[in-house]
Design an enzyme around this catalytic site. Structure first.
Site, mmCIF file in Angstrom:
data_model
loop_
_atom_site.group_PDB
_atom_site.id
_atom_site.type_symbol
_atom_site.label_atom_id
_atom_site.label_comp_id
_atom_site.label_asym_id
_atom_site.label_seq_id
_atom_site.Cartn_x
_atom_site.Cartn_y
_atom_site.Cartn_z
ATOM 1 N NE ARG A 1 -5.384 -1.541 9.283
ATOM 2 C CZ ARG A 1 -4.169 -1.108 8.996
ATOM 3 N NH1 ARG A 1 -3.978 -0.057 8.274
ATOM 4 N NH2 ARG A 1 -3.116 -1.731 9.450
ATOM 5 C CE LYS B 1 -2.314 -1.172 3.777
ATOM 6 N NZ LYS B 1 -1.939 -2.557 4.101
ATOM 7 N NE ARG C 1 0.298 -5.818 10.735
ATOM 8 C CZ ARG C 1 1.446 -5.956 10.090
ATOM 9 N NH1 ARG C 1 2.326 -6.869 10.479
ATOM 10 N NH2 ARG C 1 1.726 -5.196 9.061
ATOM 11 N NE ARG D 1 6.641 -5.194 6.030
ATOM 12 C CZ ARG D 1 5.383 -4.787 5.873
ATOM 13 N NH1 ARG D 1 5.009 -4.196 4.765
ATOM 14 N NH2 ARG D 1 4.496 -5.005 6.820
HETATM 15 P P1 AMP Z 1 0.108 -0.406 8.640
HETATM 16 O O1 AMP Z 1 1.453 0.135 8.368
HETATM 17 O O2 AMP Z 1 -0.967 0.232 7.781
HETATM 18 O O3 AMP Z 1 0.071 -1.912 8.602
HETATM 19 O O4 AMP Z 1 -0.273 0.023 10.141
HETATM 20 C C1 AMP Z 1 0.512 -0.393 11.232
HETATM 21 C C2 AMP Z 1 -0.299 -0.388 12.503
HETATM 22 O O5 AMP Z 1 -0.758 0.960 12.786
HETATM 23 C C3 AMP Z 1 -1.568 -1.220 12.475
HETATM 24 O O6 AMP Z 1 -1.314 -2.589 12.738
HETATM 25 C C4 AMP Z 1 -2.380 -0.549 13.576
HETATM 26 O O7 AMP Z 1 -1.916 -0.888 14.858
HETATM 27 C C5 AMP Z 1 -2.069 0.934 13.356
HETATM 28 N N1 AMP Z 1 -2.997 1.523 12.367
HETATM 29 C C6 AMP Z 1 -2.684 2.022 11.150
HETATM 30 N N2 AMP Z 1 -3.789 2.481 10.524
HETATM 31 C C7 AMP Z 1 -4.822 2.259 11.371
HETATM 32 C C8 AMP Z 1 -6.232 2.491 11.298
HETATM 33 N N3 AMP Z 1 -6.809 3.065 10.223
HETATM 34 N N4 AMP Z 1 -6.999 2.114 12.352
HETATM 35 C C9 AMP Z 1 -6.459 1.562 13.439
HETATM 36 N N5 AMP Z 1 -5.149 1.296 13.582
HETATM 37 C C10 AMP Z 1 -4.329 1.648 12.551
#
Ligand code: AMP
Length: 228
Positions: free
Chosen positions: A89, A14, A167, A123
């Protein structure tokens, strides 16, 4: 003005795809996960609030997430538009978003869970410039060191088998229904995320009907995802 959302399972690319699109079309890139990682790294109050939640692979509370997104978009520096990833999310976040902003397209990066596990567990991130590597497909020239700045490569705290399982579970339970909500509005553009990043980027642009005059270039040091 272009306003896009990028959705997909963890590790589907993403941030990378968002950064490539943002660079060519002068969009502001907002990666909610990167914003939280920045807070954790810089030991802010927000960082202290979210660190454990993130490390366990759980979702941060909606109020805080919505505040982060609203504050960022309220800066109104996105003259040509924005591209946001990692948000929404869940249903509540999607409703908040749709009430406040109209979006031109949702890019859905489609990747099977088996490939997610393979990618995410391999990663590595540069602890200095944020460039990301993959020990299977995109190895650094010198083991454990960033090709660009020489910084130490580290594993994201939530790229462990347990956190990844949490996740993925959240993704299927809470985020997938959001995709259905967007699908009803008919602006979801699905792309096969199993290809290399440049091919995926080409497919995205084609699906979004963007002109073919902008070159598709791999990301480099200056473009690596960073919080906005
Ligand atoms: P990501 O890099 O998008 O995988 O986000 C890493 C972590 O940040 C996630 O596992 C959540 O703990 C938090 N996070 C990111 N975006 C959101 C969101 N829209 N809602 C809730 N937690 C988020």
């Amino acid at each position: 003005m272009r306003k896009y959302v990028v959705m997909g399972v963890p590790g589907s690319g993403k941030s990378t795809q968002g950064a490539m699109l943002a660079r060519e079309y002068d969009l502001v890139q907002i990666s909610v996960g990167d914003v939280f990682r920045w807070h954790v790294k810089n030991h802010t109050k927000i960082g202290a609030q979210v660190r454990r939640i993130m490390a366990a692979g759980e979702l941060v509370g909606d109020d805080l997430v919505e505040r982060i997104v609203r504050d960022r978009l309220d800066q109104h520096d996105w003259n040509y538009g924005f591209i946001i990833d990692g948000f929404p999310r869940n249903r509540r976040q999607a409703e908040f978003f749709l009430e406040s902003y109209d979006i031109d397209g949702v890019i859905y990066l489609d990747l099977p869970d088996s490939e997610v596990r393979r990618r995410v567990l391999a990663r590595r991130l540069c602890s200095v410039c944020g460039m990301d590597y993959n020990l299977i497909e995109d190895r650094p020239k010198r083991a454990g060191r960033c090709d660009v700045c020489g910084g130490e490569l580290v594993t994201r705290e939530d790229d462990t088998p347990d956190a990844l399982a949490a996740r993925l579970r959240d993704y299927h339970e809470k985020t997938n229904p959001v995709l259905e909500l967007f699908r009803r509005k008919e602006f979801v553009f699905g792309v096969d995320a199993q290809h290399d990043p440049e091919t995926v980027q080409r497919d995205i642009r084609e699906r979004l009907g963007l002109d073919g005059h902008h070159p598709v270039r791999p990301l480099e040091e200056d473009d690596s995802a960073r919080p906005d």
